[in-house]
Structure formats: structure tokens, C-alpha cells
Scaffold this active site. Structure first.
Site, mmCIF file in Angstrom:
data_model
loop_
_atom_site.group_PDB
_atom_site.id
_atom_site.type_symbol
_atom_site.label_atom_id
_atom_site.label_comp_id
_atom_site.label_asym_id
_atom_site.label_seq_id
_atom_site.Cartn_x
_atom_site.Cartn_y
_atom_site.Cartn_z
ATOM 1 N N MET A 1 -3.551 48.937 42.847
ATOM 2 C CA MET A 1 -3.325 48.227 44.106
ATOM 3 C C MET A 1 -2.899 49.188 45.214
ATOM 4 O O MET A 1 -3.334 49.061 46.361
ATOM 5 C CB MET A 1 -2.269 47.138 43.910
ATOM 6 C CG MET A 1 -2.036 46.281 45.122
ATOM 7 S SD MET A 1 -3.566 45.554 45.722
ATOM 8 C CE MET A 1 -3.527 43.956 44.926
ATOM 9 N N PHE B 1 35.530 54.058 32.528
ATOM 10 C CA PHE B 1 34.283 54.319 31.824
ATOM 11 C C PHE B 1 33.423 53.052 31.804
ATOM 12 O O PHE B 1 33.889 51.983 31.458
ATOM 13 C CB PHE B 1 34.572 54.788 30.386
ATOM 14 C CG PHE B 1 33.325 55.023 29.593
ATOM 15 C CD1 PHE B 1 32.422 56.020 29.974
ATOM 16 C CD2 PHE B 1 33.016 54.241 28.491
ATOM 17 C CE1 PHE B 1 31.251 56.222 29.259
ATOM 18 C CE2 PHE B 1 31.847 54.442 27.770
ATOM 19 C CZ PHE B 1 30.957 55.433 28.158
ATOM 20 N N GLN B 2 32.181 53.205 32.215
ATOM 21 C CA GLN B 2 31.210 52.105 32.279
ATOM 22 C C GLN B 2 31.686 50.952 33.165
ATOM 23 O O GLN B 2 31.427 49.789 32.871
ATOM 24 C CB GLN B 2 30.851 51.609 30.879
ATOM 25 C CG GLN B 2 30.093 52.692 30.099
ATOM 26 C CD GLN B 2 29.379 52.172 28.872
ATOM 27 O OE1 GLN B 2 29.849 51.261 28.209
ATOM 28 N NE2 GLN B 2 28.234 52.771 28.563
ATOM 29 N N LYS C 1 36.665 42.637 29.452
ATOM 30 C CA LYS C 1 36.704 42.693 27.991
ATOM 31 C C LYS C 1 37.911 41.955 27.404
ATOM 32 O O LYS C 1 37.779 41.225 26.418
ATOM 33 C CB LYS C 1 36.724 44.159 27.535
ATOM 34 C CG LYS C 1 36.580 44.294 26.042
ATOM 35 C CD LYS C 1 36.370 45.739 25.616
ATOM 36 C CE LYS C 1 36.180 45.773 24.102
ATOM 37 N NZ LYS C 1 36.102 47.146 23.599
ATOM 38 N N GLU D 1 17.695 46.206 29.154
ATOM 39 C CA GLU D 1 18.263 44.984 29.730
ATOM 40 C C GLU D 1 17.340 44.336 30.762
ATOM 41 O O GLU D 1 17.329 43.119 30.934
ATOM 42 C CB GLU D 1 19.624 45.256 30.374
ATOM 43 C CG GLU D 1 20.747 45.527 29.377
ATOM 44 C CD GLU D 1 20.855 46.986 28.980
ATOM 45 O OE1 GLU D 1 19.960 47.777 29.341
ATOM 46 O OE2 GLU D 1 21.844 47.339 28.297
HETATM 47 C C1 LIG Z 1 8.699 48.403 40.263
HETATM 48 C C2 LIG Z 1 7.612 48.602 41.225
HETATM 49 N N1 LIG Z 1 7.342 49.832 41.718
HETATM 50 C C3 LIG Z 1 6.324 50.009 42.592
HETATM 51 C C4 LIG Z 1 5.557 48.969 43.001
HETATM 52 C C5 LIG Z 1 4.419 49.187 43.983
HETATM 53 N N2 LIG Z 1 3.146 48.815 43.351
HETATM 54 C C6 LIG Z 1 2.540 47.630 43.571
HETATM 55 S S1 LIG Z 1 1.162 47.435 42.682
HETATM 56 C C7 LIG Z 1 1.288 48.977 42.035
HETATM 57 C C8 LIG Z 1 0.274 49.491 41.073
HETATM 58 C C9 LIG Z 1 0.347 48.825 39.761
HETATM 59 O O1 LIG Z 1 -0.453 49.535 38.862
HETATM 60 P P1 LIG Z 1 -1.022 48.836 37.587
HETATM 61 O O2 LIG Z 1 0.049 48.150 36.847
HETATM 62 O O3 LIG Z 1 -1.834 49.819 36.822
HETATM 63 O O4 LIG Z 1 -1.942 47.677 38.166
HETATM 64 P P2 LIG Z 1 -3.344 47.792 38.931
HETATM 65 O O5 LIG Z 1 -3.080 47.615 40.364
HETATM 66 O O6 LIG Z 1 -3.940 49.124 38.615
HETATM 67 O O7 LIG Z 1 -4.131 46.659 38.363
HETATM 68 C C10 LIG Z 1 2.428 49.626 42.517
HETATM 69 C C11 LIG Z 1 2.814 50.996 42.175
HETATM 70 C C12 LIG Z 1 5.890 47.695 42.494
HETATM 71 N N3 LIG Z 1 5.238 46.588 42.859
HETATM 72 N N4 LIG Z 1 6.885 47.534 41.607
#
Ligand SMILES: Cc1ncc(C[n+]2csc(CCOP(=O)(O)OP(=O)(O)O)c2C)c(N)n1
Ligand SMILES: [Mg+2]
Lengths: 553, 164
Positions: free
Chosen positions: A464, A104-105, A154, A42
Site C-alpha cells: 500500500m 523497576f518496571q 501489586k 501483549e
Molecule cells: C503498524 C503500522 N506501521 C506502518 C503502517 C503503514 N502502512 C500501511 S499499509 C502498509 C504496508 C503493509 O504491507 P503488507 O502487510 O505487506 O500489505 P500489502 O499492502 O502489501 O498488501 C504500511 C507499511 C501501518 N498501517 N501500521
């Protein structure tokens, strides 16, 4: 009744995933002309509807079942709320007599989404439905756009009621202001005329209100350089002569210097996020600020404003354009040009081993794309490189999770874009971390033969976060190395998609050309230098002219 | 500084939750809240006392306006207004101290609304200063329990806070 209302609202496509509480709704879909895209989670339905809404400007519509179906929407709703994207979400709820019994749900989705929707409704009876549906569409797509959720028990789906649908509605507490105050507009005209170092700082509001072309005329007539926030990219052409790039944490040096030195900032459809302003006390100290926004609550929220103008950005800019004369900005533009020459965006650190650079990949994607290409990004370093190196030339052509920074957004958003703009090329630029958050949608794109290029910037890490550990945590790489990632080429192939891998510049260019020439989804696994970081960078809560540069130009 | 806001709101399910949720989510401090019907069916009036600087209050008001069910918000602190709150105080009252308590209550134009062998309930209405003053005096006898309605306020003169 619901489908009839959607038809009246001009809805052609909904995104969703069925379940017990929406069985009656899905049953009506079975032989209805309305198209429905079945996703595999979703969350992807909301992001896809979000991408669709950004590209078409019309509300994206989502169906989901009660309980877990509804709670799976939450991240997507929060994302759309932060980025002001119009959505109408219809969730099933347990039957009226069971509400409040932990049935439920059952989940209190109106309670859960209260702080992340523009408005929401729990429907009590079918008689209320037409009124609520038309209000929902009106609220989602007017004023400052946003998601609206309708929770329907529902039993209400099965009730019959008189269907009298009016797409116009009047809500006593809801009257967005569209026309800017004439007196304030005159003050703004005067301020712009008197300015010697003006900049336009624009954001997502420019795009939502369709103000790109008037912005361009205004900037060019008054000779004012343009800075765009992440959400604003594309509102002025990324390769346009007056464009200075993005400001803030990973903004261009020129944009940050220009904001710091400016004597006037014309802020349009922006909200002065902390990623843009850096340390607030030092932000734009030399500037008068005009702030044009449809949401009065954004004006003065973070930054003190000299000339507030509440209204639709496009209407206000049109007024300004009528009254403005060419400005005296030649000297200022010279200064800016000097910065631009001295501080371009770095294209990567020096690279004796010859590993593929992510910046190169993005630049190639940009070079080989036409101006109608739509890019959807995920979140992380690859997102920032995309913002820096992909020249977005049109509005609604750069879809990214700005406010919430949601990993997993990009791929489903690209699906929404694909369906919204059948003629345009669609590229999803994702990371090895982000892609795995909604990788299951490979089934959706393969099953529906959705033509797109998935450019996976594979640096083997949560880049990042790793970059922050690199700079602020003494290289203690706690849980940011992605061991155990699958072979993405094999995964894509297992789903039935084409997939390529590129590890050198030559392979990268060839793979992009091949993917662009192929119909249907193609994934390219770009195996890039894992050490590469995003520069320039301003540390959080530091002045934005205190810039860490890095890498080669 | 304390501000008193009068909020007219459509009396719809969840409307009050939206408003109180907004305050906690955005870190605004509510001192007290009072809610009740108005002369217009379907519209309720909330009176909220909130602590904060001018800029904070401006932001509070703008955020309240964004709620679809909120029809009007007025800041009554900037205008001449009548402000009242009702307080019930249960105070320890042995036979010996009753007449002293009675006297205090009369001075403050309060009412004794319940008497039991060792306690009394006093009802008193007024502004903050008055309620604090009587509380202080009754404290000498031993206050067992207090309940307050929260402030309500109306503009002085003929002006009204109406939905249109
Ligand atoms: C849902 C979610 N969880 C954690 C983060 C924290 N976060 C920001 S950038 C990042 C790394 C993303 O990794 P990737 O998709 O491999 O991109 P890269 O930075 O390596 O290009 C994380 C864990 C986030 N922004 N969103
Ligand atoms: Mg990565």
C-alpha cells in the site's frame, strides 16, 4: 476477588501474558475454571481480545504485567478505541509504595492511555476493586463501546476486602442516550418520504448495536440502496441486491457517485472519516443528511447535519421502520444499476505473464466460503482487496482495523474470532509486511490447535505504501521492498503448522480447498503479482467523484 | 469568540488531567482555567475560558460530556452571568509615586496588600476590561510581576448550575 468479579460478568476467557506485577493474579488463575489464552506478545492479547469482542459482542478481557507489559498493550488499545470495541484491560502496577519512584518496571499506564481509553482507573485499595470492576464492564459495553483499563498495584492483589459485587452501577456523569428524539424521527421519516435519490450510509455502529436485520428490512421496504463503510461491512449482505459497496478512497465508483448525487443520506453509526468523505467541502453537496449515532460528539463533527438523531442505531432504525412506507426510488435505482454495470470493481490489471492476482485469491476465498465465515484482515492493499472482493454476508464477520489501520491486527484478531465462534470458519487475510508484525503468534495457534486458514498475500513489499510512492512519489520506492523476508512456508512448518504455496490460479484454488478441508492452522503463501495496485482510488483530500480507475473488469 | 464554560466534575484522581488533556489533544485553545470545590462534597467546579466559533464550542462541550467524570457542562456566555477574576500586581513604587498608585488603586476599588521600600502588591478583582485598564495605568510605574486566578462565573438571578 478479580476472578470472582469476572465470573459475575460472565467472562469465560481472558487473553494475556504474565509478569512480576501480576504474579498474584496469575497464581489465582492456576487452579481456576476461567480459561486463559497465553499469547506471545501483549499486543496480540489485545487484538485477540478485540476480535473476540467483535464476534461475541461481549467485552474482551486482557491481563498484562506492569511497565513493558502494559506499554505493549498501547497499540491494541488505541486500535480498539478508534473502532469502538469493548475491552476491559487489567494491568499490574508496581506496589503502591513504589509508585512515582521510577521503580523497576514502572510505567504510568493510566497516564499513557488517557487519550486512548474510554475511561481508566488506578486502584488504590482492594475495597475499591468491586466497584471499579463493575463500572469498567458497564462503561466498556454500554453507549459507544470502548476500552477501559484498570491498573492494579501489586500489593492490592494481596489485600483482602469485603466482596460485594453489583453488576448494575450508577455513574453520575455517564448516561448514554438510547432512544431517539421522537420529533427528529418524524422529521427523518418525512425527509425519507420526500427523497428521490436517497442512500443509506452505514458503519460500525450498525454492527455494534445489532442493527443489521432491521437495516435490511428498512432498506428493502423503502427501496433505498445501501453503502457501508469498511467498519460496516457485513451489516447488509455483500451480495445483497441493494448493496453498492464501500465509499471513499478505495470505494466503488457507484458508492461514490451515489453519495455525490444523492438528495438524502441516512447516515447510521458512521463518523464521516476523511477516508470516506475525501475533500470535505465537496462531500455530498446535493444531500440533506440524517445522522443517527449513539455518540452526540460524532454528530456535526466533520460534516454539517440537517437532522441529528442521538440514540442507539438499532432502536432508532426500528422506529423509522415502523413509520416508513415504500419510497419512490425506482428511477434512482435504475441510475445506480447503470453505474454498477459500467464501473464494477476491477479484478486486476491485464496479465500476459499469468502471475497470480491478489484479487483472484480473495474472490476464490469468498466463493469457497459459506456465509458464516469470519474474515480478519491486516492492513494494506490486501485489506482493501478483501473489503472489495470478499462478499461479507453477516455482521461481525469482517474484522479489520478501520480507524487506526494497525498492521499486525489481523492474525491475533483471527485467534480471538476462532475462540469466540468455534463453529465458524475463520480466515486471516494478511500481507507479507503485516504478518511479520505478529508472526510469533504462530506458536499460539499451533499450541492451541486453532483451526484457521492464514491467507498470506505475498507481494514482496509494503504494497500500500509502495502504491502511494508509485502514484504520488514518482515511483521512488523508498524502503517498501521487503528484502530478507523468510520463506513463510518454512517458518510456519518450523512452528509446527501446515503450510502451502500457490503461484498460479489453479494452485490457489487447490490450496484454498485443501486448507478449508484441513483441521488446524494452515498457512497459504500466495505469491502474487508485485505490481498490482488497488483501484478504484480517490487521491487524499480530493472530491470522491474524482476517481482514478485502473485495471480490467 | 470567547466562551465561559462551567464544568462540574467528580473530584477523582486524574479528572483535571483528563479535561486539560482533552483540550490540548483536540486543539482547543484555553485562555484560562479556575478550579475549586462546590457545596457538594466530591464535586469540583472548573471554569474554563475557551476561544472558538460556535461549532468548535459545541464540539468542546460534547467531548467534555464524554468524559466519565464530567457531570455537567454549561456555556455561561449565552446567559446573563457575573464574571470575575482576581489579579495580583507587583508594581515598582518609589516613595514619590506611592500616592499616585494609591489613587489609581482606589479608583478601581483595589487594595494594597503589601508594601516594601521599592514596590507594592495590588489586589484587584473584576472583569477583563477592568483588569486590563488598571494594568495599563500601573504599567507607567513599571509592573514587575502579575498573577491571575483565571475567571470564575455564576449565572445571574436565582438559577444555579447544579449536578442534577
Ligand atoms: C503498524 C503500522 N506501521 C506502518 C503502517 C503503514 N502502512 C500501511 S499499509 C502498509 C504496508 C503493509 O504491507 P503488507 O502487510 O505487506 O500489505 P500489502 O499492502 O502489501 O498488501 C504500511 C507499511 C501501518 N498501517 N501500521
Ligand atoms: Mg505486502
Amino acid at each position: 476477588m478479580i476472578l470472582a468479579a469476572l465470573e459475575k460478568e460472565g467472562v469465560e476467557l481472558v487473553f494475556g501474558f504474565p509478569g512480576g506485577a501480576v504474579l498474584p493474579l496469575y497464581d489465582t488463575l492456576y487452579d481456576a475454571p476461567l480459561k486463559h489464552l497465553l499469547v506471545r506478545h501483549e499486543q496480540a492479547a489485545v487484538h485477540a481480545a478485540d476480535g473476540y469482542a467483535r464476534v461475541t459482542g461481549k467485552p474482551g478481557v486482557v491481563f498484562a504485567t506492569s511497565g513493558p507489559g502494559a506499554t505493549n498493550l498501547v497499540t491494541g488499545i488505541a486500535n480498539a478505541y478508534m473502532d469502538s470495541v469493548p475491552l476491559v484491560l487489567i494491568t499490574g502496577q508496581v506496589a503502591s509504595q513504589f509508585i512515582g519512584t521510577d521503580a523497576f518496571q514502572e510505567a504510568d499506564i493510566t497516564g499513557i492511555t488517557l487519550p486512548i481509553t474510554k475511561h481508566n482507573y488506578l486502584v488504590k485499595s482492594a475495597e475499591e476493586l468491586p466497584g471499579i470492576l463493575s463500572e469498567a464492564f458497564y462503561i466498556a459495553s454500554s453507549g459507544r463501546r470502548g476500552p477501559v483499563l484498570i491498573d492494579i498495584p501489586k500489593d492490592v492483589f494481596d489485600q483482602e476486602a469485603y466482596f460485594d459485587y453489583n453488576t448494575e452501577c450508577h455513574i453520575p456523569g455517564y448516561n448514554p442516550t438510547y432512544t431517539g428524539h421522537a420529533g427528529q424521527i418524524s422529521r427523518a421519516v418525512k425527509a425519507i418520504r420526500d427523497a428521490r435519490r436517497p442512500v443509506i450510509f452505514g458503519g460500525g455502529g450498525l454492527i455494534r448495536s445489532g442493527a443489521s436485520s432491521v437495516l435490511r428490512q428498512l432498506a428493502e421496504k423503502a427501496r433505498i440502496p445501501v453503502i457501508l463503510s469498511l467498519m460496516g461491512l457485513g451489516a447488509y449482505p455483500g451480495d445483497g441486491e441493494l448493496f453498492l459497496g464501500m465509499p471513499g478512497m478505495h470505494g466503488s465508483v457507484t458508492a461514490n457517485y451515489a453519495l455525490t448525487e444523492a438528495d438524502l443520506i441516512v447516515a447510521t453509526g458512521v463518523r464521516f472519516d476523511d477516508r470516506v468523505t475525501g475533500k470535505l467541502e465537496t462531500f455530498a453537496q446535493n444531500a440533506k443528511i440524517i445522522h443517527i449515532d449513539i455518540d452526540p460528539a460524532e454528530i456535526g463533527k466533520n460534516v454539517v447535519i440537517d437532522i441529528p438523531i442521538v440514540g442507539d442505531v438499532r432502536q432508532v432504525l426500528e422506529e423509522l421502520l415502523r413509520k416508513l412506507k415504500p419510497g419512490h426510488t425506482a428511477k434512482w435505482l435504475k441510475q445506480i444499476e447503470t453505474w454498477q454495470n459500467k464501473y464494477p470493481i476491477p479484478i486486476g490489471s491485464s496479465n500476459p505473464g499469468g502471475a497470480l492476482k491478489p484479487q483472484f485469491v480473495i474472490r476464490e476465498l469468498s466463493r469457497l466460503s459459506d456465509e458464516d465465515t469470519i474474515v480478519a484482515t491486516d492492513v494494506g492493499q490486501h485489506q482493501m482487496w478483501s473489503a472489495q472482493h470478499f462478499a461479507v454476508r453477516k455482521p461481525n464477520a469482517f474484522l479489520t482495523s478501520g480507524g487506526l489501520g494497525t498492521m499486525g491486527y489481523g492474525f491475533p484478531a483471527a485467534i480471538g474470532a476462532r475462540l469466540a465462534a468455534p463453529e465458524n470458519r475463520v480466515i486471516c487475510i494478511t500481507g507479507d509486511g503485516s504478518f511479520q508484525m505478529n508472526i510469533q503468534e504462530l506458536a499460539t495457534v499451533v499450541n492451541n490447535k486453532l483451526d484457521m486458514t492464514i491467507a498470506l498475500i505475498n507481494n514482496g513489499s509494503l504494497g500500500m505504501v509502495r502504491q502511494w510512492q508509485d502514484i504520488f512519489f514518482d515511483k521512488r520506492y523508498s524502503h517498501t521492498t521487503l528484502k530478507g523476508s523468510p520463506d513463510f512456508v518454512k517458518v510456519a512448518e518450523a512452528y509446527g503448522a501446515r503450510a502451502l504455496r500457490a503461484t498460479t490460479n489453479e494452485e490457489a484454488t487447490a490450496a484454498i480447498e485443501e486448507a478449508f478441508a484441513t483441521k488446524g492452522p494452515v498457512l497459504i503463501d500466495f505469491v502474487v503479482d508485485p505490481e498490482e495496485n488497488v483501484y478504484p482510488m480517490v487521491a487524499p483530500n480530493r472530491p470522491i467523484n474524482e476517481i482514478i480507475t485502473g485495471g480490467d473488469y | 469568540m470567547k466562551h465561559i464554560l462551567a464544568i462540574l466534575v467528580e473530584n477523582k484522581p486524574g479528572a483535571l488531567t483528563r479535561i486539560s488533556g482533552l483540550f490540548s489533544r483536540r486543539g482547543f485553545n484555553i485562555d484560562n482555567i479556575a478550579v475549586g470545590e462546590t457545596i457538594t462534597p466530591g464535586i469540583a467546579r472548573m471554569t474554563i475560558t475557551v476561544e472558538g466559533s460556535e461549532t468548535v464550542i459545541e464540539q468542546v462541550i460534547k467531548q467534555l460530556h464524554k468524559l466519565v467524570n464530567v457531570i455537567k457542562v454549561s456555556n455561561l456566555s449565552n446567559e446573563p452571568a457575573v464574571t470575575r477574576e482576581l489579579m495580583l500586581i507587583k508594581v515598582r513604587a518609589e516613595t514619590g509615586s506611592r500616592s499616585d498608585i494609591q489613587q489609581i488603586v482606589e479608583t478601581f476599588r483595589g487594595k494594597v496588600v503589601d508594601v516594601s521600600p521599592d514596590s507594592m502588591i495590588i489586589e484587584v478583582t473584576g472583569n477583563d476590561d477592568k483588569l486590563e485598564a488598571i494594568k495599563l495605568l500601573l504599567d507607567n510605574f513599571g509592573i514587575k510581576e502579575i498573577v491571575r486566578t483565571g475567571k470564575v462565573a455564576l449565572l445571574r438571578g436565582s438559577r444555579v448550575t447544579r449536578e442534577a
